[in-house]
Design an enzyme around this catalytic site. Structure first.
Site, PDB file in Angstrom:
ATOM      1  N   TYR A 440       1.095  -1.094   0.075  1.00 37.74           N
ATOM      2  CA  TYR A 440      -0.029  -0.034   0.501  1.00 37.74           C
ATOM      3  C   TYR A 440       1.480   1.334  -0.024  1.00 37.74           C
ATOM      4  O   TYR A 440       2.014   1.390  -0.217  1.00 37.74           O
ATOM      5  CB  TYR A 440      -0.957   0.036   1.321  1.00 37.74           C
ATOM      6  N   GLU A 441       0.569   2.371  -0.157  1.00 37.81           N
ATOM      7  CA  GLU A 441       0.674   3.061  -0.724  1.00 37.81           C
ATOM      8  C   GLU A 441       1.282   3.688  -1.290  1.00 37.81           C
ATOM      9  O   GLU A 441       3.326   4.360  -1.331  1.00 37.81           O
ATOM     10  CB  GLU A 441       1.824   3.953   1.131  1.00 37.81           C
ATOM     11  N   GLY A 442       1.578   3.031  -2.754  1.00 36.64           N
ATOM     12  CA  GLY A 442       2.032   2.748  -3.861  1.00 36.64           C
ATOM     13  C   GLY A 442       3.333   1.615  -3.845  1.00 36.64           C
ATOM     14  O   GLY A 442       3.728   1.390  -2.752  1.00 36.64           O
ATOM     15  N   GLN A 447       7.127   3.096  -6.234  1.00 36.25           N
ATOM     16  CA  GLN A 447       8.170   4.059  -6.105  1.00 36.25           C
ATOM     17  C   GLN A 447       9.251   4.094  -6.601  1.00 36.25           C
ATOM     18  O   GLN A 447      10.037   5.333  -6.848  1.00 36.25           O
ATOM     19  CB  GLN A 447       8.426   3.110  -4.140  1.00 36.25           C
TER      20      GLN A 447
END
Ligand SMILES: Cc1cc2nc3c(=O)[nH]c(=O)nc-3n(C[C@H](O)[C@H](O)[C@H](O)COP(=O)(O)OP(=O)(O)OC[C@H]3O[C@@H](n4cnc5c(N)ncnc54)[C@H](O)[C@@H]3O)c2cc1C
Length: 599
Positions: A440-442, A447
């Site tokens: 999650y969060e990319g 990233q």
């Protein structure tokens, strides 16, 4: 599950001795309140809360999980009461704007608390963690009315927040999201759509939940340029600021998942829910980056926490568990066997975890200081430089630390042998909980594209140069230091190679864009090992200087130097593999026709 003990000595080492937090805080606008005594008192109080209240709930959260009932989502036993204590302790307001009830303390200090909370109970920590991102977004992009209505409640902790981006068909590729926002006559919007995987989307810990939602206005351009950002509260605020009637947003179901069971992962249905635009039309994704960047550093902490918790548990076990004899002769001759900590391979596993946890702490606190400077730096120049450094370090911290943090959690489990696989010890929970950090969060892949594509190649390497210049200066200043030679020489070498590799990847990418995607994850991991080399060399220097000065903590400082040595000899060489594979070319990935994968 091991009893969590906040690593206060190491926290102090990184903050004060490595990163000179006293000077750093004194140089910030409004940083004068963060005096050393105040900082120590806050951290000590936070540590007590984490050790005594949150840590005992970690396994409860895993075992019970969250449940969807007719009255909404119920969090595991004890979570609601612990949150109440968290609010009463003033923790949600620590770093927020004093104009809306915050204490205005530096963000980096808040991150120390986030580390302790997240390490001892990651699932719990996500509830206030998401509120924090929501707070930052409204603080940065909201109108005065939004701030009066929502910020004050988020900052006091009475209400919590979420981020609603992901939809069933898209997570990484938000340009294709479909949730609609239709304007109403009163200036509000009706939001309709389904968001999935929404962390803390519904729960019983607070009276209201403020959703920050991405949606499209009628006729908005396709892709990322047609996305706007909205505040959609679970309960509509009354004129007196209290939470009023239910809005038409509800939790349709809870996901059953591998780990972080104590955190509610919700499918959220927006059925013409009332919302308010925040920030300019069609600039929602840009505004959301405020939230995502906060959340990315927050997620980097998950890697640190997984390594720290696994290390604490496995170190205690390795000193206690007896198995076979040391290769060089018995170390526990009166016992039936030696403790497993005598075995080189167990030491490899313990030291890897230790070096990952301590290196991660250094990287996160360094990144957090850049966030402080972006927010409260005294000059425009300082703020701009910090913004660039923060942009460069964030994808590295997020992806590299969650990857190696997960590896460390696995090693923590391995030290326990078969017992690591058994629930009671908590090590398998640590592995399961840590796994989501890379997604999650990319994801790591996303990233890596951000780092190599946007941050490095699109700036013609400027952001990389900003960092490698610092490393170069450090190497130059310490070139004649005999004691540091074993660290400075390989650091200087990787620092130079980093620039050379970037050039090579950049050149091949000019001929074939696929090369960026083919090299990116290796580039990111390589960058992570390079940043760690810089931080471990600096930590070794601080420790060696201290020992020359004279100290009563010889063993602590010596352990730092020995950990640095372990890093340089046994972890940094991994960068060589990444260097080779990042230049291996896209062909070996792209040549195979899609149909041939099946053979
Ligand atoms: C427990 C949990 C909690 C979550 N919490 C939230 C939340 O609070 N709010 C929220 O909005 N979302 C949340 N998410 C969603 C999460 O952020 C997404 O799952 C994640 O961003 C990946 O998106 P996806 O699942 O659609 O995967 P996809 O985007 O479909 O990706 C699948 C795979 O393809 C790769 N990939 C995709 N595009 C590319 C590319 N261009 N180049 C290389 N590789 C690529 C990805 O790296 C990945 O490996 C959560 C998810 C989970 C599981």
């Amino acid at each position: 599950m091991p009893d969590y003990k906040a690593p206060l000595r190491d926290i102090k080492f990184v903050m004060s001795e490595l990163l000179d937090s006293e000077q750093h805080y004194a140089n910030l606008n409004g940083g004068e309140d963060a005096t050393p005594d105040m900082v120590d008192a806050i951290i000590a109080e936070g540590a007590k809360f984490c050790e005594q209240v949150l840590s005992p709930l970690n396994q409860v959260g895993d075992r019970e999980g969250c449940t969807l009932t007719e009255d909404g989502v119920k969090t595991p036993t004890g979570f609601k009461e612990a949150y109440q204590q968290y609010v009463e302790g003033g923790w949600p307001s620590m770093t927020a704007d004093p104009n809306y009830g915050g204490q205005g303390l530096p963000h980096s200090l808040g991150l120390v608390m986030s580390e302790m909370v997240g390490t001892c109970n990651w699932s719990f920590g996500m509830y206030p963690g998401l509120s924090h991102g929501c707070t930052n977004t409204i603080e940065t992009h909201g109108t005065e009315e939004h701030k009066q209505t929502y910020l004050t409640k988020l900052i006091s902790g009475e209400w919590t927040g979420t981020m609603c981006l992901t939809e069933p068909h898209c997570g990484s590729d938000l340009g294709t999201l479909r949730t609609k926002a239709e304007p109403n006559a009163d200036g509000s919007y009706s939001i309709t759509g389904t968001k999935i995987f929404i962390s803390a989307g519904e729960h019983d810990m607070a009276e209201n939940i403020v959703h920050v939602v991405l949606a499209r206005l009628p006729g908005a351009p396709e892709g990322t340029k047609g996305i706007s950002l909205f505040i959609v509260p679970k309960r509509l605020p009354n004129d007196d600021g209290s939470a009023g009637d239910r809005n038409t947003v509800s939790c349709g179901s809870l996901e059953h998942k591998m780990g972080i069971h104590g955190n509610a992962t919700c499918v959220m249905n927006f059925d013409g829910a009332k919302g308010w635009l925040i920030g300019p039309e069609n600039k929602g994704l840009n505004c959301m980056f405020t939230f995502m960047n906060t959340a990315r550093i927050g997620t980097a902490i998950q890697g640190l926490g997984a390594a720290e918790l696994g290390f604490q548990g496995s170190l205690a076990y390795a000193k206690d568990r007896l198995a076979m004899r040391s290769l060089s002769g018995p170390k526990n001759p009166d016992g039936p066997a030696d403790p497993i900590i005598v075995h080189p391979d167990v030491r490899r596993m313990l030291l890897t975890q230790k070096v990952v946890a301590e290196g991660a702490r250094a990287l996160i606190y360094l990144t957090a200081q850049q966030a402080d400077l972006v927010h409260s730096g005294k000059t425009e120049e300082e703020r701009k430089a910090a913004d660039e450094a923060l942009g460069f370090l964030t994808p590295i911290a997020k992806a590299f630390l969650t990857e190696i943090g997960y590896e460390a959690a696995n090693l923590g489990m391995q030290v326990f042998g078969g017992h690591g696989f058994i629930t009671e010890w908590g090590m398998e929970q640590n592995v399961r909980d840590a796994r989501i950090g890379m997604i999650y969060e990319g994801t790591t892949g996303i990233q890596a594209l951000d780092l190599l594509g946007r941050k490095v190649l699109m700036t013609q390497g400027e952001s990389l140069k900003g960092f490698t210049k610092q490393v170069h200066l450090f190497c130059k200043e310490n070139a004649d230091n005999e004691q540091l030679k074993e660290f400075i020489e390989p650091l200087a070498a990787i620092n130079k190679e980093w620039g050379d590799l970037t050039m090579k990847v950049g050149m091949t990418a000019m001929k074939n864009r696929e090369e960026v995607g083919a090299a990116s994850v290796d580039y990111l991991m390589y960058s992570g090992y390079a940043v760690f080399a810089y931080l471990w060399a600096r930590m070794a220097k601080v420790a060696l200087d201290k020992m020359v000065e004279g100290t009563t903590e010889e063993m602590f400082y010596n352990a730092k130097v020995q950990s640095a040595r372990f890093y340089f000899k046994r972890m940094l060489p991994r960068s060589k593999t990444h260097a080779e594979t990042m230049l291996a070319g896209a062909d070996s990935l792209m040549d195979m026709p899609e149909e041939a994968f099946a053979f």
